[in-house]
Design an enzyme around this catalytic site. Structure first.
Site, PDB file in Angstrom:
ATOM      1  N   SER A 154     -58.088  38.244 -18.407  1.00 54.02           N
ATOM      2  CA  SER A 154     -56.988  37.242 -18.192  1.00 54.02           C
ATOM      3  C   SER A 154     -57.514  35.933 -19.111  1.00 54.02           C
ATOM      4  O   SER A 154     -56.748  35.410 -19.930  1.00 54.02           O
ATOM      5  CB  SER A 154     -56.915  36.740 -16.761  1.00 54.02           C
ATOM      6  OG  SER A 154     -56.434  37.978 -16.123  1.00 54.02           O
ATOM      7  N   LYS A 183     -60.458  25.625  -7.743  1.00 54.40           N
ATOM      8  CA  LYS A 183     -60.627  26.220  -9.170  1.00 54.40           C
ATOM      9  C   LYS A 183     -59.243  25.702  -9.694  1.00 54.40           C
ATOM     10  O   LYS A 183     -58.150  25.682  -9.040  1.00 54.40           O
ATOM     11  CB  LYS A 183     -60.792  27.726  -9.137  1.00 54.40           C
ATOM     12  CG  LYS A 183     -61.133  28.423 -10.218  1.00 54.40           C
ATOM     13  CD  LYS A 183     -61.518  29.759 -10.131  1.00 54.40           C
ATOM     14  CE  LYS A 183     -61.541  30.374 -11.340  1.00 54.40           C
ATOM     15  NZ  LYS A 183     -61.301  31.860 -11.294  1.00 54.40           N
ATOM     16  N   ARG A 199     -64.508  47.722 -16.639  1.00 58.01           N
ATOM     17  CA  ARG A 199     -64.064  47.706 -17.945  1.00 58.01           C
ATOM     18  C   ARG A 199     -65.382  48.394 -18.757  1.00 58.01           C
ATOM     19  O   ARG A 199     -65.164  49.242 -19.950  1.00 58.01           O
ATOM     20  CB  ARG A 199     -63.805  46.660 -18.768  1.00 58.01           C
ATOM     21  CG  ARG A 199     -62.403  46.102 -18.122  1.00 58.01           C
ATOM     22  CD  ARG A 199     -61.891  44.811 -18.479  1.00 58.01           C
ATOM     23  NE  ARG A 199     -62.936  44.027 -17.903  1.00 58.01           N
ATOM     24  CZ  ARG A 199     -63.092  42.512 -17.864  1.00 58.01           C
ATOM     25  NH1 ARG A 199     -61.930  42.075 -18.293  1.00 58.01           N
ATOM     26  NH2 ARG A 199     -63.918  41.777 -17.273  1.00 58.01           N
ATOM     27  N   HIS A 219     -55.352  45.076 -15.098  1.00 56.75           N
ATOM     28  CA  HIS A 219     -55.060  45.027 -13.902  1.00 56.75           C
ATOM     29  C   HIS A 219     -53.975  46.017 -13.249  1.00 56.75           C
ATOM     30  O   HIS A 219     -53.941  46.899 -12.444  1.00 56.75           O
ATOM     31  CB  HIS A 219     -54.440  43.662 -13.462  1.00 56.75           C
ATOM     32  CG  HIS A 219     -55.213  42.539 -13.536  1.00 56.75           C
ATOM     33  ND1 HIS A 219     -55.063  41.185 -14.251  1.00 56.75           N
ATOM     34  CD2 HIS A 219     -56.582  42.298 -13.125  1.00 56.75           C
ATOM     35  CE1 HIS A 219     -56.117  40.516 -14.112  1.00 56.75           C
ATOM     36  NE2 HIS A 219     -56.970  41.166 -13.634  1.00 56.75           N
TER      37      HIS A 219
HETATM   38  O1  PNS Z   1     -60.426  38.290 -10.888  1.00 54.81           O
HETATM   39  P1  PNS Z   1     -61.705  37.942 -10.520  1.00 54.81           P
HETATM   40  O2  PNS Z   1     -61.743  36.385 -10.766  1.00 54.81           O
HETATM   41  O3  PNS Z   1     -62.860  38.717 -11.225  1.00 54.81           O
HETATM   42  O4  PNS Z   1     -61.971  38.280  -8.918  1.00 54.81           O
HETATM   43  C1  PNS Z   1     -63.251  37.822  -8.299  1.00 54.81           C
HETATM   44  C2  PNS Z   1     -62.738  37.781  -6.628  1.00 54.81           C
HETATM   45  C3  PNS Z   1     -61.594  37.370  -6.116  1.00 54.81           C
HETATM   46  C4  PNS Z   1     -62.811  39.457  -6.401  1.00 54.81           C
HETATM   47  C5  PNS Z   1     -64.087  37.493  -6.014  1.00 54.81           C
HETATM   48  O5  PNS Z   1     -64.552  36.179  -6.562  1.00 54.81           O
HETATM   49  C6  PNS Z   1     -63.801  36.928  -4.625  1.00 54.81           C
HETATM   50  O6  PNS Z   1     -63.668  37.869  -3.731  1.00 54.81           O
HETATM   51  N1  PNS Z   1     -63.838  35.812  -4.238  1.00 54.81           N
HETATM   52  C7  PNS Z   1     -63.675  35.496  -2.711  1.00 54.81           C
HETATM   53  C8  PNS Z   1     -64.840  34.521  -2.227  1.00 54.81           C
HETATM   54  C9  PNS Z   1     -65.744  35.622  -1.669  1.00 54.81           C
HETATM   55  O7  PNS Z   1     -65.609  36.414  -0.829  1.00 54.81           O
HETATM   56  N2  PNS Z   1     -67.146  35.504  -2.183  1.00 54.81           N
HETATM   57  C10 PNS Z   1     -68.189  36.028  -1.731  1.00 54.81           C
HETATM   58  C11 PNS Z   1     -68.275  37.731  -2.156  1.00 54.81           C
HETATM   59  S1  PNS Z   1     -68.175  37.652  -3.867  1.00 54.81           S
END
Ligand code: PNS
Length: 163
Positions: free
Chosen positions: A133, A46, A96, A20
């Site tokens: 993570s 979560k 990645r 990150h």
């Molecule tokens: O670090 P991560 O868990 O891969 O991040 C994922 C993230 C936070 C970018 C994604 O899950 C997100 O934006 N979640 C918020 C809910 C949302 O907007 N969902 C619809 C589009 S994915």
């Protein structure tokens, strides 16, 4: 052409890894006139290892020397709503490996549909390309050495969690 003055790097950051950090530093270079907001997802459904406040505090500490250029904010619900609230039109996400692309492409298209934002993918350096993570938590939970994969204050926080 419009100057990009704000971008959001969203994620769970449970916890922040060197992968990150790598992407945030690349984002600061690519968008050198922009403020980078690290958007920390705090989804009430979560289960996280670190609370939202802990995740935000760790990221703030790691980037403390960057002043106004790096802001850290938590959000819940839709990323699209957070972007509207922050008046941001560009999302930064890290890639990645090819295997990341399928999921990232889906969320990029969904976010564009929901709020007309563009997603900019930055590629992590090879030495960070296998860090996640969840792997870091697994190794730290089994008392393995994670010093190479996370900033020192995150390593200390993991040590306290799993002591
Ligand atoms: O670090 P991560 O868990 O891969 O991040 C994922 C993230 C936070 C970018 C994604 O899950 C997100 O934006 N979640 C918020 C809910 C949302 O907007 N969902 C619809 C589009 S994915």
């Amino acid at each position: 052409m419009t100057l990009v003055d704000r971008v959001v790097f969203p994620g769970s950051f449970d916890p922040l890894t060197n992968g990150h950090v790598d992407i945030i530093l690349r984002g600061l270079k690519v968008f050198d006139q922009a403020e980078v907001t690290v958007g920390v997802l705090c989804n009430p459904d979560k289960k996280y290892l670190f609370t939202g406040d802990e995740r935000v505090a760790l990221i703030k500490e790691v980037f403390s020397e960057y002043g106004q250029r790096v802001r850290v904010k938590s959000f819940s619900g839709l990323l699209a709503d957070f972007l509207r609230q922050e008046d941001v039109k560009v999302i930064v996400r890290g890639l990645r490996a090819i295997s990341d692309f399928e999921y990232e492409n889906q969320i990029a298209l969904m976010n564009r549909y929901l709020s007309e934002v563009e997603t900019c993918f930055l590629v992590a350096s090879e030495e960070n390309s296998f860090i996640s993570s969840s792997l870091v938590k697994q190794v730290a939970g089994l008392h393995g050495d994670v010093a190479r994969f996370v900033p020192p204050i995150v390593a200390q926080a993991l040590e306290r969690k799993f002591r």
